[in-house]
Motif scaffolding. Structure first.
Motif, PDB file in Angstrom:
ATOM      1  N   ASP A   1       0.557  -0.961  -0.061  1.00  0.00           N
ATOM      2  CA  ASP A   1      -0.569   0.295   0.120  1.00  0.00           C
ATOM      3  C   ASP A   1       1.555   0.877  -0.152  1.00  0.00           C
ATOM      4  O   ASP A   1       0.662   1.986  -0.639  1.00  0.00           O
ATOM      5  CB  ASP A   1      -1.126  -0.103   1.165  1.00  0.00           C
ATOM      6  N   ARG A   2       1.758   1.151   0.789  1.00  0.00           N
ATOM      7  CA  ARG A   2       2.597   2.463   0.597  1.00  0.00           C
ATOM      8  C   ARG A   2       3.253   2.523  -0.433  1.00  0.00           C
ATOM      9  O   ARG A   2       3.420   4.027  -1.002  1.00  0.00           O
ATOM     10  CB  ARG A   2       4.097   1.976   1.194  1.00  0.00           C
ATOM     11  N   VAL A   3       3.703   1.764  -1.076  1.00  0.00           N
ATOM     12  CA  VAL A   3       4.463   1.803  -2.213  1.00  0.00           C
ATOM     13  C   VAL A   3       3.683   2.489  -3.799  1.00  0.00           C
ATOM     14  O   VAL A   3       3.549   2.897  -4.315  1.00  0.00           O
ATOM     15  CB  VAL A   3       5.063   0.405  -3.102  1.00  0.00           C
ATOM     16  N   ALA A   4       1.944   1.809  -4.019  1.00  0.00           N
ATOM     17  CA  ALA A   4       1.082   1.959  -4.266  1.00  0.00           C
ATOM     18  C   ALA A   4       0.589   3.669  -3.861  1.00  0.00           C
ATOM     19  O   ALA A   4       1.047   4.374  -5.368  1.00  0.00           O
ATOM     20  CB  ALA A   4      -0.198   1.539  -4.296  1.00  0.00           C
ATOM     21  N   LEU A   5       0.873   3.721  -2.971  1.00  0.00           N
ATOM     22  CA  LEU A   5       0.676   5.608  -2.861  1.00  0.00           C
ATOM     23  C   LEU A   5       1.923   6.337  -3.629  1.00  0.00           C
ATOM     24  O   LEU A   5       1.727   7.531  -4.144  1.00  0.00           O
ATOM     25  CB  LEU A   5       0.776   5.536  -0.942  1.00  0.00           C
ATOM     26  N   ALA A   6       3.146   6.015  -2.994  1.00  0.00           N
ATOM     27  CA  ALA A   6       4.161   6.779  -3.297  1.00  0.00           C
ATOM     28  C   ALA A   6       4.089   6.840  -4.882  1.00  0.00           C
ATOM     29  O   ALA A   6       4.933   7.914  -5.232  1.00  0.00           O
ATOM     30  CB  ALA A   6       5.082   6.095  -3.006  1.00  0.00           C
TER      31      ALA A   6
ATOM     32  N   LEU B   1       3.750   9.880  -7.030  1.00  0.00           N
ATOM     33  CA  LEU B   1       5.106  10.796  -7.928  1.00  0.00           C
ATOM     34  C   LEU B   1       4.034  10.974  -9.318  1.00  0.00           C
ATOM     35  O   LEU B   1       4.744  12.057 -10.297  1.00  0.00           O
ATOM     36  CB  LEU B   1       5.840  10.132  -8.535  1.00  0.00           C
ATOM     37  N   ALA B   2       3.328  10.075  -9.821  1.00  0.00           N
ATOM     38  CA  ALA B   2       2.382  10.008 -11.569  1.00  0.00           C
ATOM     39  C   ALA B   2       1.553  11.667 -10.819  1.00  0.00           C
ATOM     40  O   ALA B   2       1.528  12.450 -11.932  1.00  0.00           O
ATOM     41  CB  ALA B   2       1.247   9.129 -11.100  1.00  0.00           C
ATOM     42  N   ASN B   3       1.142  12.436  -9.790  1.00  0.00           N
ATOM     43  CA  ASN B   3       0.113  13.744  -9.669  1.00  0.00           C
ATOM     44  C   ASN B   3       1.453  14.313  -9.796  1.00  0.00           C
ATOM     45  O   ASN B   3       0.837  15.941  -9.805  1.00  0.00           O
ATOM     46  CB  ASN B   3      -0.269  13.590  -8.146  1.00  0.00           C
ATOM     47  N   ARG B   4       2.281  14.861  -9.155  1.00  0.00           N
ATOM     48  CA  ARG B   4       3.724  15.914  -9.159  1.00  0.00           C
ATOM     49  C   ARG B   4       3.850  15.889 -10.152  1.00  0.00           C
ATOM     50  O   ARG B   4       5.432  16.997 -10.843  1.00  0.00           O
ATOM     51  CB  ARG B   4       4.923  15.428  -8.014  1.00  0.00           C
ATOM     52  N   LYS B   5       3.450  14.985 -11.253  1.00  0.00           N
ATOM     53  CA  LYS B   5       4.086  15.335 -13.151  1.00  0.00           C
ATOM     54  C   LYS B   5       5.621  14.844 -13.048  1.00  0.00           C
ATOM     55  O   LYS B   5       6.567  15.689 -14.114  1.00  0.00           O
ATOM     56  CB  LYS B   5       3.683  16.658 -13.366  1.00  0.00           C
ATOM     57  N   PHE B   6       6.096  13.994 -11.758  1.00  0.00           N
ATOM     58  CA  PHE B   6       7.657  13.617 -11.877  1.00  0.00           C
ATOM     59  C   PHE B   6       7.419  12.688 -13.452  1.00  0.00           C
ATOM     60  O   PHE B   6       8.783  12.842 -13.682  1.00  0.00           O
ATOM     61  CB  PHE B   6       7.829  12.856 -10.330  1.00  0.00           C
ATOM     62  N   ILE B   7       6.914  12.016 -13.401  1.00  0.00           N
ATOM     63  CA  ILE B   7       6.954  11.313 -14.690  1.00  0.00           C
ATOM     64  C   ILE B   7       6.163  12.166 -15.830  1.00  0.00           C
ATOM     65  O   ILE B   7       5.503  12.706 -15.296  1.00  0.00           O
ATOM     66  CB  ILE B   7       6.426  10.187 -13.946  1.00  0.00           C
ATOM     67  N   ALA B   8       7.861  12.516 -16.366  1.00  0.00           N
ATOM     68  CA  ALA B   8       6.759  13.756 -17.480  1.00  0.00           C
ATOM     69  C   ALA B   8       5.135  12.862 -18.316  1.00  0.00           C
ATOM     70  O   ALA B   8       5.194  11.159 -18.933  1.00  0.00           O
ATOM     71  CB  ALA B   8       7.628  13.546 -18.311  1.00  0.00           C
ATOM     72  N   ARG B   9       4.515  13.293 -18.445  1.00  0.00           N
ATOM     73  CA  ARG B   9       2.708  12.714 -18.886  1.00  0.00           C
ATOM     74  C   ARG B   9       2.163  14.154 -19.407  1.00  0.00           C
ATOM     75  O   ARG B   9       2.096  14.735 -17.854  1.00  0.00           O
ATOM     76  CB  ARG B   9       2.300  12.013 -17.712  1.00  0.00           C
TER      77      ARG B   9
END
Length: 103
Positions: free
Chosen positions: A24-29, A33-41
């Protein structure tokens, strides 16, 4: 009840409480990250194309300026070499042409 040292699932394929908590903690992390646009999307194709165009222009300009500075330093260094007549003369002619071409 199981302790953290000997926590085992009752059936193969089941997660223990500790494993489920870690999962659960890994899924939340990953979600954060995806919400912060750390990963270009990009949500829009036009936005993505514009961003890539600007990125390409900046790369091209930086490459051009870097190569220009590097070549000019190299030519100036070669112009100082007088004990090798061929290289020194060639570099001097290149330097003279560069100086004549600039306003």
């Amino acid at each position: 009840m199981t302790t953290p040292q000997n926590a085992q699932a009752d059936l193969p394929g089941q997660l223990t409480e500790i494993d489920q908590d870690r999962f659960d903690r890994v899924a939340l992390a990953i979600e954060q990250l995806a919400n912060r646009k750390f990963i270009a999307r990009e949500d829009s194709t036009v936005k993505m194309l514009w961003a890539q165009f600007i990125r390409g222009m900046a790369f091209g300009l930086g490459s051009f300026l870097g190569a220009t500075i590097l070549v000019s330093i190299l030519v100036l260094m070669l112009a100082q070499i007088e004990f090798v007549p061929i290289i020194g003369d060639l570099a001097a002619r290149i330097l003279l042409q560069i100086q004549n071409a600039t306003p």
